[in-house]
Design a protein around this motif. Structure first.
Motif, mmCIF file in Angstrom:
data_model
loop_
_atom_site.group_PDB
_atom_site.id
_atom_site.type_symbol
_atom_site.label_atom_id
_atom_site.label_comp_id
_atom_site.label_asym_id
_atom_site.label_seq_id
_atom_site.Cartn_x
_atom_site.Cartn_y
_atom_site.Cartn_z
ATOM 1 N N ALA A 1 -1.024 12.568 4.871
ATOM 2 C CA ALA A 1 -2.109 11.511 3.552
ATOM 3 C C ALA A 1 -2.060 12.303 2.597
ATOM 4 O O ALA A 1 -1.636 11.422 1.466
ATOM 5 N N ILE A 2 -1.870 13.263 1.771
ATOM 6 C CA ILE A 2 -1.761 13.684 0.848
ATOM 7 C C ILE A 2 -0.635 13.075 -0.150
ATOM 8 O O ILE A 2 -1.125 12.471 -1.058
ATOM 9 N N HIS A 3 0.630 13.422 0.673
ATOM 10 C CA HIS A 3 1.633 13.629 0.579
ATOM 11 C C HIS A 3 2.199 11.643 0.009
ATOM 12 O O HIS A 3 2.552 11.449 -1.044
ATOM 13 N N ALA A 4 1.545 11.087 1.250
ATOM 14 C CA ALA A 4 2.048 9.471 1.075
ATOM 15 C C ALA A 4 0.782 9.481 -0.431
ATOM 16 O O ALA A 4 1.335 8.045 -1.335
ATOM 17 N N GLY A 5 -0.611 9.319 -0.086
ATOM 18 C CA GLY A 5 -1.149 9.498 -0.722
ATOM 19 C C GLY A 5 -1.377 9.260 -2.647
ATOM 20 O O GLY A 5 -1.049 8.470 -3.645
ATOM 21 N N LYS A 6 -0.490 10.616 -2.910
ATOM 22 C CA LYS A 6 0.153 10.929 -4.397
ATOM 23 C C LYS A 6 1.252 10.725 -4.559
ATOM 24 O O LYS A 6 0.905 10.071 -5.890
ATOM 25 N N LEU A 7 1.550 9.585 -4.271
ATOM 26 C CA LEU A 7 2.831 8.640 -4.283
ATOM 27 C C LEU A 7 2.475 6.614 -4.771
ATOM 28 O O LEU A 7 2.981 6.285 -4.606
ATOM 29 N N GLY A 8 1.146 7.112 -4.493
ATOM 30 C CA GLY A 8 0.414 6.139 -4.540
ATOM 31 C C GLY A 8 -0.268 4.706 -3.350
ATOM 32 O O GLY A 8 -0.622 3.768 -3.527
ATOM 33 N N ALA A 9 0.565 5.341 -2.139
ATOM 34 C CA ALA A 9 0.381 4.452 -0.890
ATOM 35 C C ALA A 9 -0.925 4.075 -0.919
ATOM 36 O O ALA A 9 -1.560 5.555 -1.242
#
Length: 372
Positions: free
Chosen positions: A18-26
Motif C-alpha cells: 500500500a505504501i509503495h503503490a500509494g506513493k506512486l499515485g495509485a
C-alpha cells in the motif's frame, strides 16, 4: 466501488504494498479482516536483525506502528479493518467484501493478495483440551491483551516461532517446561536457540507429543522419542506436567482466493503448502493478481515486507504510474530479496521458489520499470 489496486491483508506485506503503490499515485484500497492493522507484527516484541533496510534493531510492534502510520498517511490509500473478502468472481473480476455488516462489491484494476498464512496443528489424544493453543494464540494473549496463557507451558516445535514464543513466555513470567522437536535438530536460528539454552530450558529433539491429558482442562502431556522413520519408540514415554501446551508446528499459506481466481498453483513443501506460480515481479498466472508475503511462500517478516514493496511497485507501474525513483526502488527491492535469501539458511526457500517462479511475456514490465 472502483479502485486501482485492492490489497487483501494489512500485515507487513500488505502495508508495504500500500505504501509503495500509494506513493506512486495509485488509488489503493487496503482490506484487513482483523480489527487492527499490522498482522503478526503487532505480536512480535523481539527485535529484528538483518540490515537497516529491513528495520534491524526494531521490535515488530514498533515496525507495525511505523508502517501503519505511513500507509494511512497517504491521501489516496483507503484502509478498511473488520473487513472480510468473501470471494473473487472470475467472470467479471469482482471482489465481494463484508465491511462493517455491509456487503460491498469491489472492481479493482489490479489485486495484491497478501493474506498471509494459517497455523498448522497436530492430531493427538487430548488436543482439544482447554489449555492447548497455537503459537499465534499465545502471542495474541500475551502481547496484545496482556493475558498469561498459563503458569507452566510446554512448547511443541523448535522452529523460529517456537523458540521466539518460548522466550517471550519466559519474559512474561511463564515457566517453560521444555521444547519438543520431531526433527533430529532444531529448525530455528541458533541466535534464538542460544537464548533458550542459556535459560536452562530443555529441548527434546527426535520427540513428539503422544497425548495430552487433564480434566476439565490440561494438566500435563506425554511425549516420546521418534526413530529415524519418524515412528514412536515404545518404552520412551515421558510425562511432563503443564497447564498449557503451545503448538508451533508450521504455517500454511492462505490461498483460497487464488484458487477462486484460477491462478496456477503447485504444492511446494519448502514454501509451506500450495502456492501460486509467479514471475519475478510477483505477478501470478492471472494477469491482474499479484502476491506478497506468506501467501506466496512462508518466510520471515523481513522478506514479506520486501515482497510487498516489490508487488506494490509492479502493480502500480503496470497501470502507468511512475516516478523518478521507480527504477531505483524496484531494483533495490530485487536486491534486498536476493540478499535475504542468500546463504545456507535460505537454501530450502530458494529451492521452493525455483519450482514456481516463471518467465513469461509479463517480464517485459521489469524492462519498462528499469528504463523508467
Amino acid at each position: 466501488m472502483n479502485i486501482d489496486i485492492a490489497i487483501i491483508g494489512a500485515g507487513p506485506a500488505g502495508l508495504m504494498a500500500a505504501i509503495h503503490a500509494g506513493k506512486l499515485g495509485a488509488r489503493v484500497l487496503l482490506i484487513e479482516r482483523a480489527e487492527y492493522y499490522g498482522g503478526q507484527l503487532i505480536k512480535q516484541t523481539h527485535k529484528f536483525f538483518g540490515s537497516k533496510s529491513e528495520y534491524a534493531g526494531e521490535r515488530g510492534i514498533d515496525i507495525a506502528a511505523l508502517l501503519v502510520k505511513q500507509a494511512l498517511g497517504i491521501p489516496n490509500v483507503t484502509a478498511w479493518n473488520n473487513a472480510t473478502v468473501l470471494g473473487y468472481y472470475q467472470e467479471d473480476g469482482i471482489l465481494t467484501v463484508k465491511h462493517q455488516d455491509t456487503f460491498v462489491t469491489i472492481n479493482a484494476k489490479k489485486i495484491i493478495v497478501a493474506s498471509g498464512a494459517a497455523e498448522k496443528t497436530l492430531a493427538f489424544p487430548g488436543n482439544d483440551l482447554p489449555g492447548v493453543y497455537g503459537a499465534g494464540a499465545v502471542q495474541t494473549l500475551m502481547n496484545v491483551y496482556g493475558v498469561m496463557p498459563g503458569k507452566r507451558l510446554l512448547m511443541v516445535g523448535a522452529g523460529n516461532i517456537g523458540l521466539i514464543v518460548a522466550y517471550q513466555l519466559l519474559q512474561a513470567g511463564v515457566e517453560v517446561a521444555g521444547i519438543i522437536e520431531a526433527a533430529p535438530k532444531i529448525g530455528g536460528y541458533l541466535v534464538h536457540a542460544a537464548k533458550i539454552r542459556r535459560a536452562g530450558i530443555p529441548i527434546y529433539t527426535n520427540h513428539t507429543i503422544k497425548a495430552a491429558y487433564g480434566s476439565p482442562a490440561l494438566t500435563g502431556a506425554t511425549i516420546c522419542q521418534l526413530d529415524t522413520n519418524w515412528q514412536q519408540i515404545p518404552g520412551t514415554d515421558l510425562d511432563i506436567q503443564a497447564d498449557g501446551l503451545c503448538l508451533a508446528v508450521g504455517l500454511t499459506p492462505l490461498t483460497e482466493l487464488l484458487w477462486q481466481a484460477g491462478c496456477k498453483m503447485a504444492y511446494v513443501p519448502e514454501l509451506g503448502g500450495y502456492v501460486p506460480f509467479r514471475n519475478s515481479s510477483l505477478l501470478t498466472t492471472h494477469p491482474d493478481i499479484y502476491v506478497a508475503g506468506d501467501v506466496a511462500g512462508v518466510e520471515e517478516a523481513s522478506a514479506a515486507m520486501v515482497e510487498g514493496k516489490l508487488a506494490g511497485l509492479a502493480a502500480a507501474a503496470s497501470l502507468g504510474q511512475t516516478a523518478a525513483a521507480l527504477s531505483e526502488d524496484y531494483a533495490e527491492a530485487k536486491n534486498q530479496l536476493a540478499a535475504l535469501r542468500a546463504g545456507n539458511v535460505s537454501a530450502k526457500i530458494r529451492s521452493g521458489l525455483a519450482k514456481v517462479t516463471i518467465n513469461d511475456h509479463s517480464e517485459a514490465l521489469s524492462e519498462v520499470i528499469c528504463n523508467a
